[in-house]
Design a protein around this motif. Sequence first.
Motif, mmCIF file in Angstrom:
data_model
loop_
_atom_site.group_PDB
_atom_site.id
_atom_site.type_symbol
_atom_site.label_atom_id
_atom_site.label_comp_id
_atom_site.label_asym_id
_atom_site.label_seq_id
_atom_site.Cartn_x
_atom_site.Cartn_y
_atom_site.Cartn_z
ATOM 1 N N ASP A 169 0.814 -1.214 0.000
ATOM 2 C CA ASP A 169 0.000 0.000 0.000
ATOM 3 C C ASP A 169 0.851 1.270 0.000
ATOM 4 O OD1 ASP A 169 -2.489 -1.245 -0.115
ATOM 5 O OD2 ASP A 169 -2.560 -1.541 2.051
ATOM 6 N N LEU A 170 1.989 1.241 0.709
ATOM 7 C CA LEU A 170 2.853 2.422 0.691
ATOM 8 C C LEU A 170 3.448 2.627 -0.703
ATOM 9 C CD1 LEU A 170 4.068 4.734 2.311
ATOM 10 C CD2 LEU A 170 6.002 3.253 2.885
ATOM 11 N N LEU A 171 3.821 1.529 -1.345
ATOM 12 C CA LEU A 171 4.353 1.619 -2.710
ATOM 13 C C LEU A 171 3.281 2.099 -3.681
ATOM 14 C CD1 LEU A 171 6.728 1.148 -4.645
ATOM 15 C CD2 LEU A 171 5.947 -1.224 -4.900
ATOM 16 N N LYS A 172 2.066 1.626 -3.504
ATOM 17 C CA LYS A 172 0.955 2.047 -4.369
ATOM 18 C C LYS A 172 0.724 3.556 -4.272
ATOM 19 C CE LYS A 172 -3.921 0.928 -5.275
ATOM 20 N NZ LYS A 172 -5.078 0.123 -4.817
ATOM 21 N N TRP B 69 12.340 2.760 8.344
ATOM 22 C CA TRP B 69 13.203 3.848 7.875
ATOM 23 C C TRP B 69 12.614 4.525 6.631
ATOM 24 C CZ3 TRP B 69 16.388 6.056 10.916
ATOM 25 C CH2 TRP B 69 17.124 5.344 11.881
ATOM 26 N N THR B 70 12.039 3.725 5.741
ATOM 27 C CA THR B 70 11.444 4.280 4.520
ATOM 28 C C THR B 70 10.299 5.234 4.856
ATOM 29 O OG1 THR B 70 12.030 2.325 3.214
ATOM 30 C CG2 THR B 70 10.231 3.701 2.375
ATOM 31 N N ALA B 71 9.465 4.858 5.807
ATOM 32 C CA ALA B 71 8.285 5.659 6.160
ATOM 33 C C ALA B 71 8.641 7.030 6.701
ATOM 34 C CB ALA B 71 7.428 4.902 7.174
ATOM 35 N N ILE B 72 9.871 7.181 7.213
ATOM 36 C CA ILE B 72 10.296 8.503 7.703
ATOM 37 C C ILE B 72 11.292 9.159 6.740
ATOM 38 C CG2 ILE B 72 9.833 7.924 10.103
ATOM 39 C CD1 ILE B 72 12.858 7.580 10.519
ATOM 40 N N GLY B 73 11.372 8.608 5.509
ATOM 41 C CA GLY B 73 12.159 9.264 4.463
ATOM 42 C C GLY B 73 13.632 8.983 4.485
ATOM 43 N N GLN B 74 14.037 7.958 5.203
ATOM 44 C CA GLN B 74 15.450 7.553 5.168
ATOM 45 C C GLN B 74 15.548 6.252 4.362
ATOM 46 O OE1 GLN B 74 17.475 10.695 7.381
ATOM 47 N NE2 GLN B 74 18.144 9.033 6.097
ATOM 48 N N GLY B 75 16.369 5.306 4.784
ATOM 49 C CA GLY B 75 16.492 4.089 3.998
ATOM 50 C C GLY B 75 17.049 4.379 2.628
ATOM 51 N N LYS B 76 16.410 3.811 1.598
ATOM 52 C CA LYS B 76 16.920 3.936 0.228
ATOM 53 C C LYS B 76 16.077 4.877 -0.632
ATOM 54 C CE LYS B 76 18.720 -0.795 0.461
ATOM 55 N NZ LYS B 76 18.588 -2.172 -0.057
ATOM 56 N N VAL B 77 15.174 5.620 -0.012
ATOM 57 C CA VAL B 77 14.318 6.549 -0.772
ATOM 58 C C VAL B 77 15.160 7.712 -1.278
ATOM 59 C CG1 VAL B 77 12.180 7.865 -0.762
ATOM 60 C CG2 VAL B 77 12.482 5.988 0.858
ATOM 61 N N LEU B 78 14.960 8.078 -2.559
ATOM 62 C CA LEU B 78 15.681 9.203 -3.146
ATOM 63 C C LEU B 78 14.718 10.044 -3.987
ATOM 64 C CD1 LEU B 78 18.958 7.398 -4.337
ATOM 65 C CD2 LEU B 78 18.743 8.946 -2.385
#
Length: 486
Positions: A291-294, A330-339
Motif C-alpha cells: 500500500d505504501l508503494l501504491k 526507515w522508509t516511512a520517515i524518508g530515510q532508507g533507500k528513498v531518493l
Amino acid sequence: MSKRKIKRNTIGVLLVLTALYLSLIAYFCYAVLFYGSRWFADSYNTRVKMDETNPRIIPGSIMDRNGVVLAETKDELVKNPTTGKDEKYYFRVYHNEAASVAHVVGVNHSKYGRMGVEAFYIYYLMGYNNSLIEKIYQKAFLPQERGNDVVLTVDFRLQDYVSGLMRKQGKKGSVVLINPKTGEILTMVSHPTFNPNDMERVDDDSLVNRATQGLYPPGSIFKLITAASALENIEDIRQRKFNCTGAVEFDGERIQCYKGEAHGELDLTQALVVSCNTTFASLGIEIEWKDLLKTGKRFGFNDDFLFSDIKVKPSSLPIGYRTSKQEMAWTAIGQGKVLVTPLHMAMIAATIANDGIMMEPKLLYKVVGRNGDIQKQLEPDVYRKVLDKENAEALKNMMVKVVLEGTGKQAQSNKITIAGKTGTAEEGSKDESNKNIAWFVGFAPVDNPTLAIAVLLEDVGQGETGGTQAAPLARKVLEKAVELGY
C-alpha cells in the motif's frame, strides 16, 4: 518426419518470427514516439550543431516570461590565425547575470556541447518545427535560415533573487517554485552555478542541475506520503491515538525522534506537526509495503518522468516483498533507500495544494516565429489524479499546522499564509562529521494556492535542520513571488 509435420513446424516458426518482427516494429514506434525528441535534442547529435563560421541556421533567442533575453546569437569579425584575414564568427551570448539562470538556459558551446534549454529545445531554436512553406521561403530568400525564439515560464527577477539568497547562504542546494494549478516552473535554481559566458572556468560540480538531476534522501518530508497512505488505508486513522516515548525498536533496530524527545500522546496531525519519527515508523510497518508503494507510485515515485518540457531523474522508492520491518520503518520517515529530486518534491507539494491533482511541470511558455507569430503556447496538462479531495484537504490542514505550531514555524510570514513540511535527512554514514540535508516543501497562500515550493540545502551540518535552515529561505522566496504578482 512426415511432410505434414514439417509443414506444421514451418508454419509455427514463421508465425513466431512474424510475431517477433511485429513486436520489434511496435517497440521501435513506441521508442520514437516517447524518446524521439530526446534523441534529437541529445548533445551528441551533430546534425543540429551550430557552425561558428558559416552556420546554415541561426538559432533563435531564449527569453524569460517577461521578454528578458537570456541567450541570443551574435556575430563579430575575428582574425583567422591561419589566414590573417578578418572573418565573421557566430556564437551564443548569455545575459550579464547568466549564472542565475545557467542551469535552466544551459549552454550551446562548440567545445562543451549543449545542455539545458539550449539542448532540450533545440528543435524550436533551430526552426525545425517551421512549416514547409516557411522553410522554403527562408531557403529561397534569406541568406541564412532563422530559428525561432523560445520564451520560458521562469521569471528572471525571481531567478536572480533566489540565486542571490543561495549564494549568500553559501550552501549547495536547490530551490524550485511552481504554479500548482498549471505546472508552470516560475523559478528553478541550482547552487553552485556557472557562467555560460566563461566556460573555461567551470568545474564539474557546478554543472549539475540539482533541481532535476540531484537525488537526495527526503527525510521527514516523505512523511507526507506516509500520511497520505495512512489516510487511504487505515480506517480509523483520524481517531487513532499514538504514544511516543522518544524511541521505538523493530527487530533490534532503534529509531528515535529528534534528540530523543518523547512527544507523548498524539494523533496523526499532531505527529506530522512535531515530525514524530516513532509514529510514522510504526505506521510504515502497519501500512505494509504494497500500500505504501501504491501511494508512492501515484505521487510519481519510480516513474520515468517522460515530460514534454523537461528532463527529470526518476525518484526512487525501492520497496517490495523482501523489504524488512526495519527498512519499512526507515522508509516511512524518508530515510532508507528513498531518493527524490527537488523538482519532484515541489510537484508533490503542488499536488496537495491542488486538491490532489498533479500537473505536468511546464518550462515552455511559448515559441515565437521569425515574424512574431506564436507557433506554440503553454497548455497545462494533468499528469494524474493522486488523491481524493478530502484526503488532500486533510494533508493541507496538517501542513498549515506544521507552520503555525510545529517544526516549520520559521516559515511564518506576515505577508502571506504559508503551509509546509520540514525535513532533515542524514546522508552517508552516521558519524559525527556527517552533514545533514535540510528540506522544506510547501505552498501559499493557504486559501487559494498559486505557489508551491521545494527548498533543498545539502550541507547544513550537524545540529541544523530543515526548520532552521530551509524554512526561512522558503518564506523569503514565497514573499518575493507574491511581491512580483504571483
